[in-house]
Design a protein around this motif. Sequence first.
Motif, PDB file in Angstrom:
ATOM      1  N   PRO A   1       0.836  -1.200   0.000  1.00 23.83           N
ATOM      2  CA  PRO A   1       0.000   0.000   0.000  1.00 23.83           C
ATOM      3  C   PRO A   1       0.872   1.250   0.000  1.00 23.83           C
ATOM      4  N   MET A   2       1.229   1.735  -1.153  1.00 27.23           N
ATOM      5  CA  MET A   2       2.152   2.862  -1.264  1.00 27.23           C
ATOM      6  C   MET A   2       1.437   4.167  -0.879  1.00 27.23           C
ATOM      7  N   PRO A   3       1.929   4.888   0.133  1.00 25.32           N
ATOM      8  CA  PRO A   3       1.305   6.158   0.511  1.00 25.32           C
ATOM      9  C   PRO A   3       1.371   7.182  -0.621  1.00 25.32           C
ATOM     10  N   THR A   4       0.254   7.863  -0.849  1.00 24.55           N
ATOM     11  CA  THR A   4       0.186   8.886  -1.881  1.00 24.55           C
ATOM     12  C   THR A   4      -0.201  10.250  -1.315  1.00 24.55           C
ATOM     13  N   GLY A   5      -0.314  10.346   0.001  1.00 28.72           N
ATOM     14  CA  GLY A   5      -0.675  11.614   0.623  1.00 28.72           C
ATOM     15  C   GLY A   5      -0.459  11.548   2.118  1.00 28.72           C
ATOM     16  N   ARG A   6      -0.654  12.678   2.794  1.00 31.09           N
ATOM     17  CA  ARG A   6      -0.435  12.764   4.232  1.00 31.09           C
ATOM     18  C   ARG A   6      -1.604  12.157   5.001  1.00 31.09           C
ATOM     19  N   TRP A   7      -1.365  11.878   6.286  1.00 33.86           N
ATOM     20  CA  TRP A   7      -2.426  11.405   7.174  1.00 33.86           C
ATOM     21  C   TRP A   7      -3.481  12.495   7.291  1.00 33.86           C
ATOM     22  N   VAL A   8      -4.741  12.149   7.038  1.00 37.51           N
ATOM     23  CA  VAL A   8      -5.830  13.101   7.176  1.00 37.51           C
ATOM     24  C   VAL A   8      -7.124  12.332   7.417  1.00 37.51           C
ATOM     25  N   ASP A   9      -7.947  12.847   8.307  1.00 33.56           N
ATOM     26  CA  ASP A   9      -9.243  12.229   8.612  1.00 33.56           C
ATOM     27  C   ASP A   9      -9.101  10.764   8.996  1.00 33.56           C
TER      28      ASP A   9
ATOM     29  N   THR B   1       7.983  14.877   8.519  1.00 33.03           N
ATOM     30  CA  THR B   1       7.421  14.821   9.870  1.00 33.03           C
ATOM     31  C   THR B   1       5.984  15.338   9.940  1.00 33.03           C
ATOM     32  N   MET B   2       5.775  16.564  10.399  1.00 34.00           N
ATOM     33  CA  MET B   2       4.421  17.062  10.605  1.00 34.00           C
ATOM     34  C   MET B   2       3.669  17.226   9.293  1.00 34.00           C
TER      35      MET B   2
ATOM     36  N   CYS C   1       3.809  15.112   7.014  1.00 37.27           N
ATOM     37  CA  CYS C   1       3.315  13.760   6.728  1.00 37.27           C
ATOM     38  C   CYS C   1       2.070  13.433   7.551  1.00 37.27           C
ATOM     39  N   GLY C   2       1.996  14.037   8.718  1.00 33.66           N
ATOM     40  CA  GLY C   2       0.951  13.678   9.666  1.00 33.66           C
ATOM     41  C   GLY C   2       1.530  13.242  10.992  1.00 33.66           C
ATOM     42  N   GLY C   3       2.852  13.456  11.171  1.00 29.19           N
ATOM     43  CA  GLY C   3       3.502  13.160  12.443  1.00 29.19           C
ATOM     44  C   GLY C   3       3.402  11.712  12.858  1.00 29.19           C
ATOM     45  N   PHE C   4       3.066  11.528  14.116  1.00 31.71           N
ATOM     46  CA  PHE C   4       2.969  10.202  14.720  1.00 31.71           C
ATOM     47  C   PHE C   4       2.039   9.286  13.930  1.00 31.71           C
ATOM     48  N   ASP C   5       0.889   9.804  13.524  1.00 30.19           N
ATOM     49  CA  ASP C   5      -0.136   8.976  12.886  1.00 30.19           C
ATOM     50  C   ASP C   5       0.335   8.412  11.550  1.00 30.19           C
ATOM     51  N   PHE C   6       1.020   9.228  10.740  1.00 28.97           N
ATOM     52  CA  PHE C   6       1.514   8.746   9.455  1.00 28.97           C
ATOM     53  C   PHE C   6       2.513   7.617   9.653  1.00 28.97           C
ATOM     54  N   ARG C   7       3.441   7.799  10.599  1.00 32.90           N
ATOM     55  CA  ARG C   7       4.464   6.775  10.816  1.00 32.90           C
ATOM     56  C   ARG C   7       3.846   5.423  11.153  1.00 32.90           C
TER      57      ARG C   7
ATOM     58  N   GLY D   1      10.076  12.965  15.783  1.00 34.58           N
ATOM     59  CA  GLY D   1      10.245  14.404  15.603  1.00 34.58           C
ATOM     60  C   GLY D   1      11.090  14.759  14.396  1.00 34.58           C
ATOM     61  N   ASP D   2      11.610  13.770  13.678  1.00 36.15           N
ATOM     62  CA  ASP D   2      12.465  14.062  12.524  1.00 36.15           C
ATOM     63  C   ASP D   2      12.541  12.848  11.608  1.00 36.15           C
ATOM     64  N   TYR D   3      11.638  12.781  10.664  1.00 37.93           N
ATOM     65  CA  TYR D   3      11.712  11.740   9.630  1.00 37.93           C
ATOM     66  C   TYR D   3      11.202  12.321   8.318  1.00 37.93           C
TER      67      TYR D   3
END
Length: 346
Positions: A57-65, A115-116, A118-124, A140-142
């Motif tokens: 499942p290749m990510p194509t966007g940031r964490w949202v909703d 990092t943020m 991407c969606g921070g913690f949730d994206f990771r 805090g840094d990826y």
Amino acid sequence: MTRPDRLARSVAPSVPLWVCSAAMLCLFAGSTAAFTLEFPGPATATAKPVMARASYPMPTGRWVDGDVPVQVVDGMVERAAWQVDVPRLSSLDLMQPLRAQLIAAEFVPVFECETMGCGGFDFRFATDVLPEPQMHVDLGDYRFLSAERKRAGGREVVGLMVSRSASKGFVQITRAVEDAGLALFAATNKATDGFTAGGGASVALSTSNRPALLPAEGGAKGAAVARLVAGGAMVLDGLDFGTGAADLTEGRYASLAELAEWLKANPDKTVALVGHTDTSGGLDGNIVISKRRAASVRARLIEAYGIPPKQVEAQGVGYLSPIASNLTEEGRQKNRRVEAVLTATQ
């Protein structure tokens, strides 16, 4: 969004490039145009490439909703990770030269973030990342990059995650090569060994077709479930979670097998799986981790043991209910746990 021609600009890394190890060469050996990637420092493989037929499942966007948008690529998938032994190396120092080399090899960026963004913690934790110690991600840094290139028969995609600690850099690459799947059997090659397809529409699996329950090993059989019935809760001993990791590792867990056996024998009973963490990190993040740990255990009960989903729910309370001191590693390991709480009232 940044234009692809601007994304493809040449990047001059801030530290010298080192030719990567043979493991990295193998990662791209099966592609249409194999090439050698270079790291910004001497690299050591922490997870060597292993290829298997799977879906990425290749990510194509940031964490949202509550989710990360993805494109699912079916075919041959491989993952590998490395430590880059250069102190004070930033995530940007890691990403820039690798990104430039992928673009030079005709990969086109699909999505990239920091990092943020991407969606921070949730994206990771919604992204396919290898567990510690194979891959370390500083929350805090990826940085993350997904990219693709066209090839005969389908796409080739790459998901690149980079992060760092005080003394090392960390890189994970997931590569998927799309294909059309295995060739279908000819119509004359009919399976006859107990397999009956009703008009070719669907096939019902009998009980004997289901995966066998993982056997319980060690411990006093029934002791943990007795605590669940008498006291309302039981700790699922022996589950393997590292600091910051959300997925239950593969293995045979006696406490999980015992709980599954009891749930099967008592289909009218329900339990809540409650995840707990140590005090590493903030409360909000630990609550998310703890719930995902509980969800991982719930998924194992459902998938490996055939427990009906309605019998188990997953919750998380972070570090709010310790059973040992967080001042020692032994205590922190005990606090990283999942408990089963009896929720049936009769």
